[in-house]
Scaffold this motif. Structure first.
Motif, PDB file in Angstrom:
ATOM      1  N   ALA A 187       0.847  -1.187   0.000  1.00 30.61           N
ATOM      2  CA  ALA A 187       0.000   0.000   0.000  1.00 30.61           C
ATOM      3  C   ALA A 187       0.893   1.250   0.000  1.00 30.61           C
ATOM      4  N   PRO A 188       0.376   2.382  -0.474  1.00 28.76           N
ATOM      5  CA  PRO A 188       1.168   3.626  -0.451  1.00 28.76           C
ATOM      6  C   PRO A 188       1.689   3.915   0.956  1.00 28.76           C
ATOM      7  N   GLY A 189       2.982   4.106   1.066  1.00 28.73           N
ATOM      8  CA  GLY A 189       3.599   4.406   2.357  1.00 28.73           C
ATOM      9  C   GLY A 189       3.844   3.204   3.245  1.00 28.73           C
ATOM     10  N   GLU A 190       3.394   2.013   2.816  1.00 24.90           N
ATOM     11  CA  GLU A 190       3.575   0.808   3.642  1.00 24.90           C
ATOM     12  C   GLU A 190       5.004   0.278   3.524  1.00 24.90           C
ATOM     13  N   GLU A 191       5.540  -0.165   4.629  1.00 26.63           N
ATOM     14  CA  GLU A 191       6.848  -0.810   4.649  1.00 26.63           C
ATOM     15  C   GLU A 191       6.736  -2.140   5.388  1.00 26.63           C
ATOM     16  N   VAL A 192       7.396  -3.143   4.859  1.00 34.40           N
ATOM     17  CA  VAL A 192       7.444  -4.447   5.517  1.00 34.40           C
ATOM     18  C   VAL A 192       8.868  -4.675   5.993  1.00 34.40           C
TER      19      VAL A 192
END
Length: 394
Positions: free
Chosen positions: A201-206
């Protein structure tokens, strides 16, 4: 296409809480048709001992049949024909579906197909199985297993051939059915994938691990050849410090732990057990490469999911898996059962630069677009209405 809501009944010999590709597809199909405004019923065996019962879960009407656990399999359940035949007929008479879609030619699919043809109900059948997949659970010598597989292929032709439309997930699966004597036309219809569910998702980091990760998801079963993957990881260059994550449970988990221990990689092979959908998605996204070593995949939904998450893949060069790989562009195929070849292909991905792996992931994501789940639901809905005209005429 006619937009009148339909009453759809799905017949499934395996269905959640079972964890396998056919069970998951049956549930996704039920949810997809429900979300399109149709009334959906499912006939499946119950997952525990007890009488048949009906229940509504999330807007889907489940008709669960009395079932039994066979001695040759740790969790699969069987419905006995003499216990379910009248029950199936009663369900059909009460529900009066516009169309029935069976997912297998074994016991539940067989009973439903007979009942539908007697009642003149439109029938769609899908084959998710290779009869040889049952071999590890049958205590017979090889010659007997070959005879059983031959008879099962012939039986598949009789049962699924009663349908108005017969489908299987891939062209190679359709060819395999014809090669084994299936006479009716077989339409390849992908199991479909909602690729957006697995994208960042936009701005998501894993959060990534502090070491490279090879990821596998699926049942821990003989036909998945996970032992080959474990041995391949043991052959990887030591300085890469690669770890293997296995998401799933199954009947050979203890055996696989023994293989990891004997191969000297027990500390780098992680058995994650059953994982939620959210945990599975996170597993794909944090992995450096996804591997499917199974040789009995008519499509491999987990490979499509990993590709939707823009992962490079290394897949066995068997059945439908080659259709998911552009050699050297989004990953590699390896010789089935050859841990040395698999190790070399994994090394090629893991030693590539971050930018190269990113580009490989982008190609994976591009390939998976033709498997859009909406195209799949469109195709089945057209069949349900008797309006299917093939890929060009949908």
């Amino acid at each position: 296409m006619n937009s009148r809501p339909l009453k759809i009944l799905i017949g499934a010999d395996t269905y959640p809480p079972d964890i396998n590709g056919a069970a998951q597809f049956g549930h996704r199909l039920a949810v997809g048709m429900r979300d399109r405004g149709h009334e959906v019923h499912v006939i499946a065996g119950r997952s525990s001992d007890g009488p048949s019962y009906d229940i509504e879960i999330d807007g889907i009407h489940e008709h669960r049949l009395r079932s039994h656990n066979p001695p040759t399999h740790p969790y699969y359940r069987l419905c006995f024909p003499w216990e379910m035949q009248r029950r199936v007929g009663k369900i059909l008479d009460e529900v009066q579906p516009d169309v029935v879609h069976i997912q297998c030619h074994y016991i539940i699919g067989r009973m439903i197909s007979w009942a539908c043809k007697r009642r003149g109900i439109r029938l769609v059948s899908t084959n998710h199985f290779m009869p040889e997949n049952l071999n590890p659970f049958l205590p017979f010598p090889d010659i007997a297993l070959k005879v059983i597989a031959y008879c099962s292929w012939k039986d598949m032709g009789r049962v699924l051939g009663r349908a108005d439309y017969v489908t299987t997930p891939t062209p190679i699966g359709a060819q395999a059915m014809h090669d084994h004597g299936f006479g009716a036309p077989v339409i390849p219809v992908s199991n479909g994938i909602d690729a957006a569910r697995y994208e960042l998702a936009p701005g998501e980091e894993v959060k990534k691990r502090d070491h490279p990760v090879v990821f596998f998801a699926g049942r821990l079963a003989v036909e998945k050849n996970i032992d080959v993957l474990i041995r391949a990881v043991a052959l990887l260059p030591v300085d890469l410090k690669v770890h293997l994550e296995l998401a799933g449970t199954g009947e050979i988990e203890d055996e696989l732990k023994r293989v990891a221990r004997e191969a000297g990689v027990e500390d780098r092979v992680h058995f994650l057990g059953f994982v939620s959908d959210a945990e599975l998605r996170e597993g794909y996204l944090r992995a450096d490469v996804f591997c499917q070593p199974g040789t009995a995949e008519l499509q491999s939904l987990v490979s499509l999911e990993a590709m939707s998450a823009s992962r490079p893949v290394v897949l066995a060069n068997a059945l439908a898996l080659p259709h998911l790989v552009r050699e050297g562009e989004n990953g590699y195929l390896f010789e089935p059962g050859d841990p040395q070849d698999l190790s070399e292909k994994l090394t090629a991905v893991l030693t590539a630069s971050d930018e190269e792996r990113r580009r490989m992931g982008e190609v994976s994501h591009e390939i998976v677009q033709k498997h859009s789940v909406e195209k799949t639901w469109d195709a089945f809905e057209a069949m349900y209405r008797g309006e299917y005209r093939g890929p060009e005429g949908r």
